[in-house]
Design an enzyme around this catalytic site. Structure first.
Site, mmCIF file in Angstrom:
data_model
loop_
_atom_site.group_PDB
_atom_site.id
_atom_site.type_symbol
_atom_site.label_atom_id
_atom_site.label_comp_id
_atom_site.label_asym_id
_atom_site.label_seq_id
_atom_site.Cartn_x
_atom_site.Cartn_y
_atom_site.Cartn_z
ATOM 1 N N PHE D 57 0.501 -1.213 0.046
ATOM 2 C CA PHE D 57 -0.067 0.292 0.059
ATOM 3 C C PHE D 57 0.719 1.193 -0.321
ATOM 4 O O PHE D 57 1.555 1.245 0.558
ATOM 5 C CB PHE D 57 -1.105 0.415 1.742
ATOM 6 N N GLU D 58 0.776 2.554 -0.804
ATOM 7 C CA GLU D 58 1.338 3.256 -0.836
ATOM 8 C C GLU D 58 1.554 4.231 0.159
ATOM 9 O O GLU D 58 1.959 4.827 0.221
ATOM 10 C CB GLU D 58 0.743 4.445 -1.578
ATOM 11 N N GLY D 59 0.556 4.179 1.281
ATOM 12 C CA GLY D 59 0.862 4.912 2.290
ATOM 13 C C GLY D 59 1.444 3.869 3.719
ATOM 14 O O GLY D 59 2.105 4.888 4.762
#
Lengths: 323, 260, 323, 260
Positions: D57-59
């Protein structure tokens, strides 16, 4: 390295990474099996720093496996690198500082091999070593920085260190070439069978080392379950897919320290300094015979260090948890 | 070991260097310290007059407290992290120098020259050295990025006209040569020895004696220096180490591992 | 920014840093006092990302203090940035993505202010935002990278994005200008009175943000003793000397989340989306009057969100600790 | 909402996209996934045939497990970290793309053109847009650094000859233009729609239909596309979503928040 490029060409770096099995898979093996993965002539980066979290067990295995012509990099090199030279395993050291330790004076082993030109001692500044690994970890070919300018250290590196004028500010900057070692040897307090590593205390350059290296061999005080790792994912420092081998090696840094588990074996290191100062060649040969080639196994090596010494180092090591 | 006499207290050269170096620090500063004299000096300053001073260790520690009798063997072991405010990767603690957070960096070296350049890499011809020394470590980074204090024994063989090799740049060839080399920031501020306190001429950047240790003459200083020294017009007199300063030092290093 | 340089000149950056009192000193104050530190026209970087660890309390205080002409940067901007525009506090947003959130569609407030050219929406890629902060944190004027090439995003930035040929490899690289914001607003789970911050879970870009910024305002769920911080120094993520102000602000991210403490206030955010979609101008004005200008204090603001909503968000927030 | 009929099971267009996208993944891959269809597709693949596949995930999350019914609202909230192997800073998870660790990145967009360029920034003239869209997020980084799968509804207004603005580069102007722009790596691999599976001609990099969804004709696909499509010589037939695939999806998203 697979070729003599200072900076691994980006297409090759990507290709080598994508070619690996990066799936979530178990990769637990023995020190001996892990040692087989490394080829003569490879560039091996050593985790930890100076007397701390040194991957001694894996180095021990490489020397026993009679590796040759390795290039070794470590930001601060100590007795482990003495022994890589003395054993004939390595003939090129890339570092910012190389000696057993200030309190023991200048390493006679380092002096012998470098002054006699039996090995190359390639000197970069401490931060530059870190930034070279970081550039490698980030997948960029260089990192701009502001040190090594106007010094003999920079001058001596010739074309390996470049400078440029910043297109934004017009300043003069040093450009440090990315370093992507063939291998990183890293020792941690705990790691799962896939290679997810959680390490306490001082991290040194190990995170960048793991990402920069083409493959990581992870030794660990203990292997924990993946479920335990997943309970505190924000404590994981190195992701499994960088790792090719996981080896459980209790006391794996001895006679150096592992944060919160054991401190350096000081009197052993005093003895080492004594014998190698008296005669770097004979002294290191005797030391290797007794501690590296002699023992039948890693526990056997630890017995040679002595149970009293082990317990004392562990007692001191736990002290940080008493604060 | 040279013994010095003052306020009917006996102290070693290393203790003298610790005390003198400590007195150069100010409260609230952020100080990059190696082990030995630098660490003892910074800790002495904290306990004497600079409670808000922060020590940084190259190994990756911000604001540790030193446990008396448990001095770290280098800046990279767990003893460096006792009661610290933060532990961080080596590269990031060194980058604090580059970001501009550090007031003072302590340095040493085997040789120092008249422009304050330091050599800790080679004695003799670098391509064919008489002695290969351990190398720069963080020295080159510290000297490139902040103001330095050097504390070392004052010996003719160590205070040379030109170092055999510039490991850590001081003022390079003097004048504006440091800035021209791409190092507009930082520089060698003070040199503390067992004979004197030294600085550098604002214009020529040549080494200059600012003050003499108690009982030391100009001639003694010049005789123990391998090049012609400048002397400030009115040399200050240095107060010898006080009992309270020595007592603090000896509490920190009871076994005299670094102050013998 | 103190001037219009894209990249703060290095001498100025050092000077501004060294001029600050970086001693180990207490700096606890109120939201109102902290708001006074920020001047109209400053560049304010917002910590957290999207709906997570948003420094809502400090933004709330800035809007109540009627700040103007702020430039705001955040890698992913959401409702907090809607409100900075709608209140007139900010007129320039530097981000990679700006809308309330996928599940609520495209923000009508963002559309109104940017399409009517009432505010500048400066778009960089997500990684580029991170690398600009990282370059600023490292004290270098740019970071090389491999994205934004061949795209409209890169093209539209004109001279702000440069390219170069790598002197080591001959590759074409993008050069991202360092970003050193005047301020970083960061909210954490715990922090001591000096500003030493320990944050759990997702860190986003907050570490680089703190080091890149010229000063940090730290809001925290709770202030802990320095002794507690010193017990686990390897959990400290942001060092005290970057911080100018420490403010205790419980539920300081509401209606967004704070990892392990509370999740987003989803139904409140649904309502927000509803009123601002129906009428971005009137809707946001009513929202600001009720939740930002109306309340007498931060606790009063939380009461307006509703105790039920607070308890529900906290119950969901704790869930990660049940794993 | 279009309903599709197959194996006497009814499913939505979004469910169809999830199933088709999932089938394109392989066990052991590292997949960069956004929320919605990409996350559901990757999770479906994990549960169906790819237990060793890792979601990023980008986060800042590596290898989370999705808790059914607790799908994250974006890639940046704590729900993204449940039972994850590692949580790391955003910049570092994105740098995994640049370092070369990622096999597949999922992308979306408001518009896609014949060379697979994606637009999520502006509808109309970028300098005077009809609609300002949220922007690239990590899209530009993912599309620049790895191989993409795009999953989107097949509509004429979204499949345009030339996007109004290149937010995320596909094959740019076709041929070798992507490499010439400084992007030798990655590119748009597959486009999954509710009407077809599409790829790109090896030489010209123009969009090409590889297979048709069950009961869909060539004409339907062309009629819903704003430019002339290439068609592979022998179009494969796509097996409609199976009950077990749909059952898994509905267990993951019982409230149909992302599959309505």
């Amino acid at each position: 390295m697979s070729d003599n490029d200072l900076v691994t060409p980006y297409p090759q770096l990507r290709q080598e990474t994508l070619a690996r099995d990066r799936g979530l898979r178990e990769k637990v093996m023995s020190l001996e099996q892990a040692a087989k993965l490394i080829s003569d002539g490879d560039h091996v980066a050593l985790g930890g720093c100076h007397l701390s979290r040194t991957p001694t067990a894996m180095i021990w295995a490489l020397i026993r496996a009679r590796k040759q012509k390795l290039t070794v990099s470590r930001s601060i090199a100590s007795s482990e690198t003495d022994l890589l030279l003395a054993s004939g395993a390595a003939n090129h050291v890339v570092t910012s500082w190389f000696s057993q330790g200030l309190i023991w004076g200048v390493s006679k082993v380092m002096r012998h091999y470098t002054e006699k030109k039996l090995a190359v001692f390639e000197e970069w500044s401490h931060m530059s070593m870190g930034l070279r690994y970081r550039a490698g970890a980030m997948g960029i070919p260089f990192m701009p920085s502001r040190t090594m300018l106007g010094s003999g250290v920079g001058e001596q590196l010739g074309e390996k260190l470049k400078t440029m004028t910043c297109p934004f500010t017009g300043e003069e900057l040093a450009l440090l070439p990315a370093l992507n070692p063939d291998w990183a040897l890293i020792h941690v307090q705990r790691c799962d069978a896939f290679g997810n590593a959680q390490l306490d205390g001082l991290q040194f350059m190990d995170l960048d080392l793991a990402m920069a290296a083409k493959r990581v061999i992870m030794t660990t005080e203990r292997i924990v379950s993946n479920e335990q790792i997943r309970r505190t994912p924000d404590q994981t420092r190195i992701p499994f897919f960088t790792v090719e081998a996981v080896v459980e090696a209790p006391m794996g840094c001895a006679p150096h320290e592992c944060y919160g588990v054991y401190e350096p074996f000081f009197s052993h290191l005093d003895d080492y300094a004594h014998v190698t100062t008296k005669d770097p060649i004979e002294g290191s040969k005797k030391y290797l015979d007794r501690y590296f080639y002699g023992p039948k196994s890693w526990p056997d090596y630890l017995s040679e260090l002595g149970m009293d010494a082990v317990l004392d180092a562990c007692r001191r090591g736990r002290s940080v948890h008493n604060d | 070991m040279t013994k010095h006499q003052a306020n009917d207290a006996t102290y070693t050269a290393s203790e003298l260097l610790c005390v003198m170096a400590a007195r150069l620090l100010k409260d609230g500063q952020i100080v990059f310290a190696g082990i030995g004299v630098p660490l003892l000096a910074a800790t002495l300053a904290q306990q004497q007059f600079a409670p808000h001073l922060t020590i940084l260790f190259e190994g990756g520690t911000i604001g540790p407290r030193i446990v008396p009798g448990e001095l770290p063997p280098s800046t990279n072991e767990q003893r460096c992290t006792r009661y610290a405010n933060m532990v961080l990767p080596i590269t990031d603690v060194l980058l604090l120098l580059q970001r501009g957070y550090v007031d003072i960096g302590f340095m040493g070296g085997a040789q120092i020259d008249r422009f304050g350049n330091l050599n800790s890499s080679f004695i003799g011809d670098p391509n064919n050295p008489k002695t290969r020394l351990p190398g720069t470590g963080g020295g080159n980074d510290i000297s490139s990025l902040t103001n330095m204090i050097v504390a070392m024994k004052h010996e003719k063989r160590r205070f040379v006209a030109d170092v055999d090799f510039i490991t850590s740049p001081g003022w390079i060839r003097g004048g504006k040569s440091r800035a021209q080399a791409g190092l507009p920031q930082g520089g060698l501020w003070r040199v503390v020895t067992d004979l004197a306190l030294l600085g550098f001429d604002e214009a020529t950047r040549e080494m200059q004696v600012l003050a003499l240790q108690a009982g030391v003459t100009r001639e003694q200083v010049q005789d123990n220096t391998g090049f012609k020294l400048l002397f400030a017009d009115n040399l200050e007199a240095i107060e010898p180490p006080r009992k309270d300063e020595l007592a603090t030092l000896r509490r920190l290093d009871p076994d005299r591992r670094f102050t013998a």
